[in-house]
Design a protein around this motif. Structure first.
Motif, PDB file in Angstrom:
ATOM      1  N   GLU A  72      35.476 -59.395  35.352  1.00 26.69           N
ATOM      2  CA  GLU A  72      35.974 -59.807  36.670  1.00 26.69           C
ATOM      3  C   GLU A  72      36.014 -58.619  37.629  1.00 26.69           C
ATOM      4  O   GLU A  72      35.686 -58.757  38.812  1.00 26.69           O
ATOM      5  CB  GLU A  72      37.364 -60.441  36.543  1.00 26.69           C
ATOM      6  CG  GLU A  72      37.351 -61.824  35.911  1.00 26.69           C
ATOM      7  CD  GLU A  72      38.716 -62.487  35.979  1.00 26.69           C
ATOM      8  OE1 GLU A  72      39.647 -61.887  36.538  1.00 26.69           O
ATOM      9  OE2 GLU A  72      38.845 -63.612  35.470  1.00 26.69           O
ATOM     10  N   LEU A  73      36.429 -57.457  37.115  1.00 24.01           N
ATOM     11  CA  LEU A  73      36.458 -56.272  37.974  1.00 24.01           C
ATOM     12  C   LEU A  73      35.056 -55.906  38.439  1.00 24.01           C
ATOM     13  O   LEU A  73      34.849 -55.565  39.611  1.00 24.01           O
ATOM     14  CB  LEU A  73      37.083 -55.094  37.228  1.00 24.01           C
ATOM     15  CG  LEU A  73      37.093 -53.757  37.983  1.00 24.01           C
ATOM     16  CD1 LEU A  73      37.841 -53.882  39.301  1.00 24.01           C
ATOM     17  CD2 LEU A  73      37.695 -52.646  37.125  1.00 24.01           C
TER      18      LEU A  73
ATOM     19  N   VAL B  90      33.419 -49.249  33.823  1.00 25.21           N
ATOM     20  CA  VAL B  90      34.303 -50.330  34.249  1.00 25.21           C
ATOM     21  C   VAL B  90      35.399 -50.533  33.205  1.00 25.21           C
ATOM     22  O   VAL B  90      36.558 -50.805  33.551  1.00 25.21           O
ATOM     23  CB  VAL B  90      33.501 -51.625  34.475  1.00 25.21           C
ATOM     24  CG1 VAL B  90      34.447 -52.801  34.733  1.00 25.21           C
ATOM     25  CG2 VAL B  90      32.542 -51.463  35.641  1.00 25.21           C
ATOM     26  N   ARG B  91      35.059 -50.360  31.928  1.00 22.63           N
ATOM     27  CA  ARG B  91      36.045 -50.540  30.866  1.00 22.63           C
ATOM     28  C   ARG B  91      37.210 -49.558  31.009  1.00 22.63           C
ATOM     29  O   ARG B  91      38.361 -49.922  30.786  1.00 22.63           O
ATOM     30  CB  ARG B  91      35.376 -50.366  29.505  1.00 22.63           C
ATOM     31  CG  ARG B  91      36.333 -50.593  28.322  1.00 22.63           C
ATOM     32  CD  ARG B  91      35.622 -50.313  27.017  1.00 22.63           C
ATOM     33  NE  ARG B  91      34.553 -51.277  26.791  1.00 22.63           N
ATOM     34  CZ  ARG B  91      34.747 -52.453  26.201  1.00 22.63           C
ATOM     35  NH1 ARG B  91      35.948 -52.809  25.798  1.00 22.63           N
ATOM     36  NH2 ARG B  91      33.724 -53.278  26.029  1.00 22.63           N
ATOM     37  N   SER B  92      36.934 -48.337  31.405  1.00 20.58           N
ATOM     38  CA  SER B  92      38.004 -47.347  31.549  1.00 20.58           C
ATOM     39  C   SER B  92      38.774 -47.513  32.853  1.00 20.58           C
ATOM     40  O   SER B  92      39.942 -47.127  32.957  1.00 20.58           O
ATOM     41  CB  SER B  92      37.424 -45.929  31.470  1.00 20.58           C
ATOM     42  OG  SER B  92      36.595 -45.662  32.596  1.00 20.58           O
ATOM     43  N   ILE B  93      38.107 -48.104  33.852  1.00 20.55           N
ATOM     44  CA  ILE B  93      38.757 -48.265  35.157  1.00 20.55           C
ATOM     45  C   ILE B  93      39.686 -49.474  35.166  1.00 20.55           C
ATOM     46  O   ILE B  93      40.753 -49.446  35.803  1.00 20.55           O
ATOM     47  CB  ILE B  93      37.685 -48.421  36.260  1.00 20.55           C
ATOM     48  CG1 ILE B  93      36.849 -47.145  36.361  1.00 20.55           C
ATOM     49  CG2 ILE B  93      38.329 -48.746  37.605  1.00 20.55           C
ATOM     50  CD1 ILE B  93      35.647 -47.286  37.271  1.00 20.55           C
ATOM     51  N   ALA B  94      39.312 -50.541  34.463  1.00 20.40           N
ATOM     52  CA  ALA B  94      40.052 -51.808  34.528  1.00 20.40           C
ATOM     53  C   ALA B  94      41.552 -51.658  34.287  1.00 20.40           C
ATOM     54  O   ALA B  94      42.355 -52.221  35.049  1.00 20.40           O
ATOM     55  CB  ALA B  94      39.447 -52.814  33.559  1.00 20.40           C
ATOM     56  N   PRO B  95      42.011 -50.908  33.260  1.00 18.31           N
ATOM     57  CA  PRO B  95      43.458 -50.806  33.064  1.00 18.31           C
ATOM     58  C   PRO B  95      44.181 -50.180  34.251  1.00 18.31           C
ATOM     59  O   PRO B  95      45.314 -50.541  34.561  1.00 18.31           O
ATOM     60  CB  PRO B  95      43.569 -49.915  31.816  1.00 18.31           C
ATOM     61  CG  PRO B  95      42.277 -50.093  31.102  1.00 18.31           C
ATOM     62  CD  PRO B  95      41.255 -50.239  32.190  1.00 18.31           C
TER      63      PRO B  95
ATOM     64  N   GLU C 143      35.158 -45.081  43.711  1.00 20.90           N
ATOM     65  CA  GLU C 143      35.036 -43.630  43.557  1.00 20.90           C
ATOM     66  C   GLU C 143      34.950 -43.249  42.081  1.00 20.90           C
ATOM     67  O   GLU C 143      34.183 -42.349  41.702  1.00 20.90           O
ATOM     68  CB  GLU C 143      36.226 -42.933  44.224  1.00 20.90           C
ATOM     69  CG  GLU C 143      36.227 -43.045  45.752  1.00 20.90           C
ATOM     70  CD  GLU C 143      37.466 -42.435  46.373  1.00 20.90           C
ATOM     71  OE1 GLU C 143      38.334 -41.931  45.596  1.00 20.90           O
ATOM     72  OE2 GLU C 143      37.590 -42.454  47.612  1.00 20.90           O
ATOM     73  N   MET C 144      35.722 -43.933  41.236  1.00 17.22           N
ATOM     74  CA  MET C 144      35.664 -43.677  39.799  1.00 17.22           C
ATOM     75  C   MET C 144      34.288 -44.034  39.243  1.00 17.22           C
ATOM     76  O   MET C 144      33.723 -43.304  38.417  1.00 17.22           O
ATOM     77  CB  MET C 144      36.753 -44.470  39.074  1.00 17.22           C
ATOM     78  CG  MET C 144      38.169 -44.071  39.415  1.00 17.22           C
ATOM     79  SD  MET C 144      39.373 -45.141  38.575  1.00 17.22           S
ATOM     80  CE  MET C 144      40.796 -44.950  39.650  1.00 17.22           C
ATOM     81  N   LEU C 145      33.756 -45.161  39.705  1.00 19.62           N
ATOM     82  CA  LEU C 145      32.416 -45.558  39.264  1.00 19.62           C
ATOM     83  C   LEU C 145      31.381 -44.510  39.686  1.00 19.62           C
ATOM     84  O   LEU C 145      30.494 -44.137  38.902  1.00 19.62           O
ATOM     85  CB  LEU C 145      32.044 -46.911  39.866  1.00 19.62           C
ATOM     86  CG  LEU C 145      32.480 -48.184  39.142  1.00 19.62           C
ATOM     87  CD1 LEU C 145      32.038 -49.395  39.931  1.00 19.62           C
ATOM     88  CD2 LEU C 145      31.926 -48.237  37.725  1.00 19.62           C
ATOM     89  N   ALA C 146      31.481 -44.046  40.919  1.00 22.36           N
ATOM     90  CA  ALA C 146      30.534 -43.057  41.433  1.00 22.36           C
ATOM     91  C   ALA C 146      30.632 -41.743  40.666  1.00 22.36           C
ATOM     92  O   ALA C 146      29.645 -40.996  40.556  1.00 22.36           O
ATOM     93  CB  ALA C 146      30.774 -42.815  42.920  1.00 22.36           C
ATOM     94  N   ALA C 147      31.818 -41.475  40.126  1.00 22.08           N
ATOM     95  CA  ALA C 147      32.028 -40.243  39.353  1.00 22.08           C
ATOM     96  C   ALA C 147      31.564 -40.389  37.910  1.00 22.08           C
ATOM     97  O   ALA C 147      31.686 -39.441  37.118  1.00 22.08           O
ATOM     98  CB  ALA C 147      33.495 -39.842  39.394  1.00 22.08           C
TER      99      ALA C 147
ATOM    100  N   LEU D 105      34.085 -58.276  41.165  1.00 17.84           N
ATOM    101  CA  LEU D 105      34.802 -57.965  42.406  1.00 17.84           C
ATOM    102  C   LEU D 105      34.173 -56.768  43.110  1.00 17.84           C
ATOM    103  O   LEU D 105      33.928 -56.804  44.328  1.00 17.84           O
ATOM    104  CB  LEU D 105      36.276 -57.695  42.081  1.00 17.84           C
ATOM    105  CG  LEU D 105      37.253 -57.578  43.254  1.00 17.84           C
ATOM    106  CD1 LEU D 105      38.652 -57.999  42.806  1.00 17.84           C
ATOM    107  CD2 LEU D 105      37.304 -56.159  43.796  1.00 17.84           C
ATOM    108  N   LEU D 106      33.884 -55.705  42.361  1.00 18.39           N
ATOM    109  CA  LEU D 106      33.328 -54.496  42.980  1.00 18.39           C
ATOM    110  C   LEU D 106      31.901 -54.722  43.465  1.00 18.39           C
ATOM    111  O   LEU D 106      31.470 -54.110  44.448  1.00 18.39           O
ATOM    112  CB  LEU D 106      33.377 -53.337  41.975  1.00 18.39           C
ATOM    113  CG  LEU D 106      34.788 -52.901  41.549  1.00 18.39           C
ATOM    114  CD1 LEU D 106      34.710 -51.793  40.513  1.00 18.39           C
ATOM    115  CD2 LEU D 106      35.607 -52.456  42.749  1.00 18.39           C
ATOM    116  N   THR D 107      31.175 -55.606  42.807  1.00 21.70           N
ATOM    117  CA  THR D 107      29.828 -55.944  43.263  1.00 21.70           C
ATOM    118  C   THR D 107      29.890 -56.720  44.578  1.00 21.70           C
ATOM    119  O   THR D 107      29.092 -56.491  45.500  1.00 21.70           O
ATOM    120  CB  THR D 107      29.080 -56.757  42.198  1.00 21.70           C
ATOM    121  OG1 THR D 107      28.989 -55.986  40.984  1.00 21.70           O
ATOM    122  CG2 THR D 107      27.689 -57.130  42.666  1.00 21.70           C
TER     123      THR D 107
END
Length: 333
Positions: free
Chosen positions: A283-284, A268-273, A260-264, A287-289
């Motif tokens: 790696e994230l 990935v750099r901001s989501i990983a933490p 959902e964060m990606l769609a918004a 995984l999401l792919t």
């Protein structure tokens, strides 16, 4: 405890869901009925209620004969049936008749999980001079107080928050918790207190963290690492199965939140933490792919199905989670 009189009881029923309490209560009953001078080899007859009659398990006729056999070199003859639930169900009516006129020199000791107070057998045992001890699993503050008392008995201080974390790591079984307190007391040596750092060092990562690691490895397609992590959970944490599915579902919902964060429009750099994958953006992304939202939804449904099957005994969580990890680690169809 319900006790009808001060004379030796015709029966002692120890029931409930807390094994440590039941073990302590059984030892006290046997010590009281068969003091050191009694020869337990002659005065005590034991049965395993999980075994069939053909395997040497309890049959009512044999149990009744044992109870009415006069004791030799002891004041009483004690017949002990462990895991007695099946025996009680099968012999309930006969036991009710027996306790209308029980043996004067025999005591039947039943250790079981359930023994409702509303049954005729419960009332018959009380009327016949029996005693009943309920061993109920402690929860919340009472369980934390138990741990504090266990530590104090060993000369150590254990603060309530540290006790609560230990409960979260180990689960609610008092026997396992008491064992951990014993190990922690030896581990801290001369220090007066058991700290949160001691719990982290000796007990290790929480069951949630270990389940998360298994799920993450599967999500990255690393099946061997995922199964090894799950085996480690089962080997080091006997209570893991009770919360494993909740932990697995939490991880999948977190993956859906990342989508959902990606769609918004987030990177990935901001989501990983927020996924607790600091410095592991690549790696994230992998995984999401591998696990798009539609596949994550199917995994959540599989977890719900496994939970439902486990609750009615159709499938074990141990093998079900292993199968789930294989499903997650498999390439997309």
């Amino acid at each position: 405890m319900a006790r009808a009189s001060s004379k030796p009881p015709s029966a002692a029923v120890i029931y409930g869901d807390e094994d440590l309490q039941k073990s302590v209560a059984l030892r006290e009953v046997l010590d009281r009925l068969l003091p050191p001078e009694a020869d337990r080899g002659l005065a005590l007859c034991e049965y395993d209620g999980e075994k069939s009659e053909e395997q040497g398990g309890p049959a009512y006729a044999n149990v009744a004969d044992d109870l009415r056999t006069l004791p030799f070199l002891a004041e009483r003859r004690v017949v002990l049936i462990r895991d007695a639930d099946k025996f009680i169900s099968a012999a309930r009516e006969k036991l009710e008749k027996y306790f209308a006129s029980p043996s004067e020199s025999g005591t039947l000791v039943l250790v079981c999980r359930s023994f409702p107070k509303t049954t005729r057998l419960y009332k018959a045992i009380v009327a016949a001079g029996g005693e009943l001890t309920e061993c109920k699993r402690l929860t919340g503050r009472a369980l934390a107080d138990f741990l504090v008392a266990e530590a104090r008995a060993r000369g150590k201080r254990l603060d309530a928050p540290v006790a609560a974390r230990l409960i979260d790591l180990i689960g609610p079984a008092q026997g396992l918790l008491a064992t951990e307190i014993e190990k922690l007391s030896l581990y801290v040596g001369d220090r007066a207190a058991i700290t949160d750092d001691d719990v982290s060092e000796l007990v290790g990562r929480s069951r949630e963290e270990r389940v998360f690691a298994a799920m993450e490895s599967a999500g990255l397609g690393k099946l061997r690492a995922a199964l090894e992590a799950w085996e480690d959970v089962l080997r080091t944490d006997p209570a893991a199965v009770y919360k494993a599915l909740g932990g697995a579902a939490f991880v999948v919902r977190r993956w859906l939140a990342a989508h959902e964060m990606l769609a918004a429009g987030e990177s990935v750099r901001s989501i990983a933490p927020r996924m607790m994958m600091w410095g592991r953006e690549r790696e994230l992304e992998t995984l999401l792919t591998r696990l798009p939202p539609s596949r994550c939804a199917r995994i959540l449904a599989a977890i719900a199905d496994l939970d439902a099957q486990a609750k009615v005994g159709q499938r074990s969580i141990e093998t079900g989670v292993a199968a789930l990890l294989i499903q997650i680690a498999a390439p997309a169809a």
